[in-house]
Motif scaffolding. Sequence first.
Motif, PDB file in Angstrom:
ATOM      1  N   SER A  42       7.250  61.217 -48.616  1.00 23.44           N
ATOM      2  CA  SER A  42       6.312  60.129 -47.948  1.00 23.44           C
ATOM      3  C   SER A  42       4.918  60.306 -47.922  1.00 23.44           C
ATOM      4  N   MET A  43       4.520  61.578 -47.739  1.00 21.21           N
ATOM      5  CA  MET A  43       3.084  61.934 -47.802  1.00 21.21           C
ATOM      6  C   MET A  43       2.405  61.651 -49.290  1.00 21.21           C
ATOM      7  N   VAL A  44       3.163  61.888 -50.199  1.00 21.35           N
ATOM      8  CA  VAL A  44       2.410  61.894 -51.693  1.00 21.35           C
ATOM      9  C   VAL A  44       2.431  60.045 -51.854  1.00 21.35           C
ATOM     10  N   SER A  45       3.501  59.602 -51.486  1.00 22.76           N
ATOM     11  CA  SER A  45       3.807  57.936 -51.652  1.00 22.76           C
ATOM     12  C   SER A  45       2.792  57.227 -50.821  1.00 22.76           C
ATOM     13  N   GLY A  46       2.157  57.933 -49.798  1.00 21.38           N
ATOM     14  CA  GLY A  46       1.353  57.145 -49.057  1.00 21.38           C
ATOM     15  C   GLY A  46       2.020  56.186 -47.804  1.00 21.38           C
ATOM     16  N   VAL A  47       3.041  56.715 -47.696  1.00 21.68           N
ATOM     17  CA  VAL A  47       4.111  55.783 -46.546  1.00 21.68           C
ATOM     18  C   VAL A  47       3.561  56.001 -45.135  1.00 21.68           C
ATOM     19  N   GLN A  48       3.652  54.727 -44.661  1.00 22.46           N
ATOM     20  CA  GLN A  48       2.548  54.784 -43.181  1.00 22.46           C
ATOM     21  C   GLN A  48       3.748  54.095 -42.173  1.00 22.46           C
ATOM     22  N   LEU A  49       4.061  54.838 -41.008  1.00 23.61           N
ATOM     23  CA  LEU A  49       4.782  53.846 -40.003  1.00 23.61           C
ATOM     24  C   LEU A  49       4.027  53.503 -38.860  1.00 23.61           C
ATOM     25  N   LEU A  50       3.818  52.256 -38.799  1.00 22.61           N
ATOM     26  CA  LEU A  50       3.170  51.553 -37.851  1.00 22.61           C
ATOM     27  C   LEU A  50       3.847  51.317 -36.378  1.00 22.61           C
ATOM     28  N   VAL A  51       4.843  52.052 -36.367  1.00 22.53           N
ATOM     29  CA  VAL A  51       5.349  52.072 -34.785  1.00 22.53           C
ATOM     30  C   VAL A  51       5.120  53.262 -34.311  1.00 22.53           C
ATOM     31  N   PRO A  52       5.476  53.508 -32.906  1.00 28.09           N
ATOM     32  CA  PRO A  52       5.431  54.829 -32.196  1.00 28.09           C
ATOM     33  C   PRO A  52       6.491  55.807 -32.789  1.00 28.09           C
ATOM     34  N   HIS A  53       7.567  55.178 -32.768  1.00 29.26           N
ATOM     35  CA  HIS A  53       8.945  55.959 -32.964  1.00 29.26           C
ATOM     36  C   HIS A  53       9.190  55.877 -34.577  1.00 29.26           C
ATOM     37  N   GLY A  54       9.990  56.702 -34.895  1.00 32.99           N
ATOM     38  CA  GLY A  54      10.206  56.664 -36.534  1.00 32.99           C
ATOM     39  C   GLY A  54      11.499  56.525 -37.020  1.00 32.99           C
ATOM     40  N   GLY A  55      11.778  57.070 -38.059  1.00 24.46           N
ATOM     41  CA  GLY A  55      13.337  57.076 -38.499  1.00 24.46           C
ATOM     42  C   GLY A  55      13.743  55.702 -39.271  1.00 24.46           C
ATOM     43  N   ILE A  56      15.017  55.814 -39.586  1.00 24.70           N
ATOM     44  CA  ILE A  56      15.542  54.997 -40.439  1.00 24.70           C
ATOM     45  C   ILE A  56      15.540  53.427 -39.544  1.00 24.70           C
ATOM     46  N   PHE A  57      15.261  53.431 -38.250  1.00 18.54           N
ATOM     47  CA  PHE A  57      15.318  52.072 -37.455  1.00 18.54           C
ATOM     48  C   PHE A  57      14.226  51.428 -37.455  1.00 18.54           C
ATOM     49  N   ALA A  58      13.164  52.090 -38.098  1.00 24.14           N
ATOM     50  CA  ALA A  58      11.700  51.535 -38.313  1.00 24.14           C
ATOM     51  C   ALA A  58      11.883  50.614 -39.422  1.00 24.14           C
ATOM     52  N   VAL A  59      12.879  50.568 -40.380  1.00 25.05           N
ATOM     53  CA  VAL A  59      13.003  49.911 -41.696  1.00 25.05           C
ATOM     54  C   VAL A  59      13.400  48.378 -40.983  1.00 25.05           C
ATOM     55  N   LEU A  60      14.113  48.345 -39.899  1.00 25.85           N
ATOM     56  CA  LEU A  60      14.418  46.903 -39.593  1.00 25.85           C
ATOM     57  C   LEU A  60      13.439  46.136 -38.940  1.00 25.85           C
ATOM     58  N   ILE A  61      12.223  46.702 -38.702  1.00 28.50           N
ATOM     59  CA  ILE A  61      11.237  45.899 -38.052  1.00 28.50           C
ATOM     60  C   ILE A  61      10.174  45.484 -39.186  1.00 28.50           C
TER      61      ILE A  61
END
Length: 95
Positions: free
Chosen positions: A41-60
């Motif tokens: 995730s870090m090497v790919s530059g992934v950012q989560l723009l929600v306070p929670h994380g995990g697989i459910f962030a994909v649905l937003i």
Amino acid sequence: MKHLIAITSCPTGVAHTLLAAEALKKTAASLGGSAVAGAISMVSGVQLLVPHGGIFAVLIPGAVTHLLPYLAAIVTGTVVTAAALFLTKKPITNA
């Protein structure tokens, strides 16, 4: 008020040692898989723009940048964890 303190132990100590060993194996496997997923995730530059994380962030919509590397990191971390557990845990035998 008086306090009663008791120190007890298992006479053989065998069960506790085996339980601790199994817990350490599970923890090490989980840490390894999480480290791999985090590194990808870090090497790919992934950012989560929600306070929670995990697989459910994909649905937003728009909550995850670089969605495909994020999903690849989750899958790879899961495979690494499963492989580590498979290699370190003893199979269950019927008595």
